[in-house]
Design an enzyme around this catalytic site. Structure first.
Site, PDB file in Angstrom:
ATOM      1  N   LEU A 135       5.015   8.284  -2.423  1.00  0.00           N
ATOM      2  CA  LEU A 135       4.453   7.717  -3.876  1.00  0.00           C
ATOM      3  C   LEU A 135       3.440   8.751  -4.282  1.00  0.00           C
ATOM      4  O   LEU A 135       3.113   8.793  -5.560  1.00  0.00           O
ATOM      5  CB  LEU A 135       3.799   6.345  -3.757  1.00  0.00           C
ATOM      6  CG  LEU A 135       4.966   5.256  -3.193  1.00  0.00           C
ATOM      7  CD1 LEU A 135       3.983   3.911  -3.006  1.00  0.00           C
ATOM      8  CD2 LEU A 135       6.059   5.149  -4.049  1.00  0.00           C
ATOM      9  N   GLU A 184       3.350   7.397   7.162  1.00  0.00           N
ATOM     10  CA  GLU A 184       2.011   6.954   6.916  1.00  0.00           C
ATOM     11  C   GLU A 184       0.834   7.326   7.644  1.00  0.00           C
ATOM     12  O   GLU A 184      -0.130   7.483   7.359  1.00  0.00           O
ATOM     13  CB  GLU A 184       2.296   5.261   6.861  1.00  0.00           C
ATOM     14  CG  GLU A 184       3.222   4.877   5.810  1.00  0.00           C
ATOM     15  CD  GLU A 184       3.175   5.506   4.447  1.00  0.00           C
ATOM     16  OE1 GLU A 184       2.140   5.874   4.056  1.00  0.00           O
ATOM     17  OE2 GLU A 184       4.149   5.572   3.735  1.00  0.00           O
ATOM     18  N   HIS A 203      -0.482  10.576   6.930  1.00  0.00           N
ATOM     19  CA  HIS A 203      -1.385  10.414   5.583  1.00  0.00           C
ATOM     20  C   HIS A 203      -2.938  10.253   6.379  1.00  0.00           C
ATOM     21  O   HIS A 203      -3.813  10.731   5.707  1.00  0.00           O
ATOM     22  CB  HIS A 203      -1.053   9.312   4.843  1.00  0.00           C
ATOM     23  CG  HIS A 203      -0.069   9.421   3.865  1.00  0.00           C
ATOM     24  ND1 HIS A 203      -0.381  10.511   2.697  1.00  0.00           N
ATOM     25  CD2 HIS A 203       1.114   8.984   3.588  1.00  0.00           C
ATOM     26  CE1 HIS A 203       0.698  10.607   2.190  1.00  0.00           C
ATOM     27  NE2 HIS A 203       1.431   9.522   2.574  1.00  0.00           N
TER      28      HIS A 203
HETATM   29 NI    NI Z   1       3.145   9.354   1.608  1.00  0.00          NI
END
Ligand code: NI
Length: 163
Positions: free
Chosen positions: A89, A131, A134
Site C-alpha cells: 500500500l 508486514e 516493514h
Molecule cells: Ni507493505
C-alpha cells in the site's frame, strides 16, 4: 475509529527499525482498530504501523482468514518456498515477484499483551513476511526477484502458476 494516512515510498518512517510495543492499553487498541479500518478501506491484506507513521512493532493482516492483530510478532519457524506477486500500500501501482517461505510459524502478543502462536501458509505466510519486514525498515523492493511492468501487472505472468 479513523482512517489513517498511509505514507508512501520516500517517507523516512518506512526505513526505520520499529521499537517493541510495551504498553497494552487504550492507545494500542485504538491504533489496531484504525489500522484494520485503514487496511480494509485500501483493500490491502496487511498493514504495518510504520506505514501510518507509528514506529512500533504492530501489524494487522487479513489474508482471507480473518483479522489478525500482531504485536511484537516474530517468525519462529520457516518452511519451504513460494514465488509470486506482491504489492504494498506504500508503493501504489507497483508489483513485483518475490520469493518467500511457503509456511511460517509466528509468535506474537495480542492487544492485551497475551502471547499466542499460529501457523500461516500461502498468501497468509507471504503477508506475514512482508508486514514483519516493514517493522525492520525493509520493503519488498529490497528482496524482490524482479519488478513487474505495467503490462505484466494487468496480465498473466509465469510466476502466477508457481504458488
Ligand atoms: Ni507493505
Amino acid at each position: 475509529m479513523a482512517i489513517r494516512t498511509i505514507v508512501k515510498l520516500g517517507d523516512e518512517s518506512l526505513r526505520k527499525e520499529c521499537r517493541r510495543e510495551e504498553k497494552f492499553g487504550l492507545r494500542l487498541a485504538l491504533l489496531l482498530k484504525d489500522m484494520a479500518e485503514t487496511m480494509y478501506k485500501a483493500e490491502g491484506v496487511g498493514l504495518a504501523a510504520p506505514q501510518v507513521g507509528i514506529l512500533r512493532r504492530v501489524v494487522v493482516i487479513d489474508a482471507g482468514e480473518g483479522l489478525f492483530e500482531l504485536v511484537n510478532p516474530e517468525i519462529i519457524e520457516r518452511d519451504g518456498e513460494q514465488t509470486g506477486r506482491e504489492g504494498c500500500l506504500s508503493l501504489p501501482g507497483r508489483q513485483a515477484i518475490v520469493t518467500r517461505p511457503r509456511k511460517v510459524k509466528v509468535r506474537a502478543q495480542d492487544r492485551k499483551g497475551e502471547f499466542f502462536e499460529f501457523e500461516a501458509e500461502g498468501l497468509f505466510a507471504r503477508a506475514v513476511c512482508h508486514e514483519l519486514d516493514h517493522l525492520d525498515g525493509q520493503l519488498y523492493i529490497d528482496v524482490m526477484d524482479r519488478e513487474l511492468t505495467p503490462e505484466e501487472i494487468e496480465g498473466h505472468v509465469p510466476e502466477d502458476d508457481c504458488e
